[in-house]
Write a protein that holds these residues in place. Structure first.
Motif, PDB file in Angstrom:
ATOM      1  N   ASP A  30     -22.202  63.573 -28.201  1.00 33.46           N
ATOM      2  CA  ASP A  30     -20.937  62.996 -28.654  1.00 33.46           C
ATOM      3  C   ASP A  30     -21.056  61.466 -28.692  1.00 33.46           C
ATOM      4  O   ASP A  30     -22.136  60.905 -28.466  1.00 33.46           O
ATOM      5  CB  ASP A  30     -19.774  63.479 -27.789  1.00 33.46           C
ATOM      6  CG  ASP A  30     -19.837  62.980 -26.356  1.00 33.46           C
ATOM      7  OD1 ASP A  30     -20.681  62.119 -26.043  1.00 33.46           O
ATOM      8  OD2 ASP A  30     -19.028  63.456 -25.539  1.00 33.46           O
ATOM      9  N   THR A  31     -19.951  60.782 -28.951  1.00 35.60           N
ATOM     10  CA  THR A  31     -19.986  59.322 -29.078  1.00 35.60           C
ATOM     11  C   THR A  31     -20.284  58.618 -27.762  1.00 35.60           C
ATOM     12  O   THR A  31     -20.698  57.465 -27.753  1.00 35.60           O
ATOM     13  CB  THR A  31     -18.648  58.801 -29.643  1.00 35.60           C
ATOM     14  OG1 THR A  31     -17.588  59.256 -28.803  1.00 35.60           O
ATOM     15  CG2 THR A  31     -18.441  59.276 -31.063  1.00 35.60           C
ATOM     16  N   ASN A  32     -20.082  59.314 -26.635  1.00 36.04           N
ATOM     17  CA  ASN A  32     -20.401  58.753 -25.319  1.00 36.04           C
ATOM     18  C   ASN A  32     -21.800  59.140 -24.868  1.00 36.04           C
ATOM     19  O   ASN A  32     -22.139  58.974 -23.698  1.00 36.04           O
ATOM     20  CB  ASN A  32     -19.381  59.213 -24.278  1.00 36.04           C
ATOM     21  CG  ASN A  32     -17.994  58.702 -24.574  1.00 36.04           C
ATOM     22  OD1 ASN A  32     -17.833  57.581 -25.051  1.00 36.04           O
ATOM     23  ND2 ASN A  32     -16.990  59.518 -24.320  1.00 36.04           N
ATOM     24  N   ASN A  33     -22.597  59.687 -25.781  1.00 36.33           N
ATOM     25  CA  ASN A  33     -23.966  60.115 -25.506  1.00 36.33           C
ATOM     26  C   ASN A  33     -24.029  61.265 -24.489  1.00 36.33           C
ATOM     27  O   ASN A  33     -24.987  61.381 -23.735  1.00 36.33           O
ATOM     28  CB  ASN A  33     -24.823  58.940 -25.050  1.00 36.33           C
ATOM     29  CG  ASN A  33     -26.247  59.082 -25.528  1.00 36.33           C
ATOM     30  OD1 ASN A  33     -26.514  59.781 -26.494  1.00 36.33           O
ATOM     31  ND2 ASN A  33     -27.159  58.416 -24.863  1.00 36.33           N
ATOM     32  N   GLU A  34     -22.980  62.086 -24.472  1.00 41.08           N
ATOM     33  CA  GLU A  34     -22.941  63.281 -23.630  1.00 41.08           C
ATOM     34  C   GLU A  34     -23.279  64.490 -24.503  1.00 41.08           C
ATOM     35  O   GLU A  34     -22.892  64.548 -25.676  1.00 41.08           O
ATOM     36  CB  GLU A  34     -21.550  63.467 -23.012  1.00 41.08           C
ATOM     37  CG  GLU A  34     -21.146  62.371 -22.056  1.00 41.08           C
ATOM     38  CD  GLU A  34     -21.937  62.422 -20.764  1.00 41.08           C
ATOM     39  OE1 GLU A  34     -22.279  63.524 -20.305  1.00 41.08           O
ATOM     40  OE2 GLU A  34     -22.216  61.336 -20.220  1.00 41.08           O
TER      41      GLU A  34
END
Length: 68
Positions: A30-34
């Protein structure tokens, strides 16, 4: 002798099928690198696809497509 010839022919065709595939792998983040768990990945215009695991990773065997 015919049985040996038949077995060798079947083995040759089996090996050709294995070599005619490639493994496609990747990771969905995702955008949070999760990692995204359970994301669906499809080949555009087909029903061929898979789902990501708990690490956001996916892989599947995809047959090579002949190009002209």
């Amino acid at each position: 002798m015919k049985r040996i010839s038949l077995v060798l022919t079947l083995l040759l065709f089996s090996m050709a099928q294995l070599l005619a595939q490639r493994i496609i792998t990747g990771k969905v983040m995702d955008t949070n690198n999760e990692p995204l768990i359970g994301a669906s990945i499809f080949v555009q215009g087909t029903t061929i696809g898979t789902v990501t695991d708990v690490d956001g990773s996916y892989s599947w065997n995809y047959p090579k497509v002949a190009t002209c």
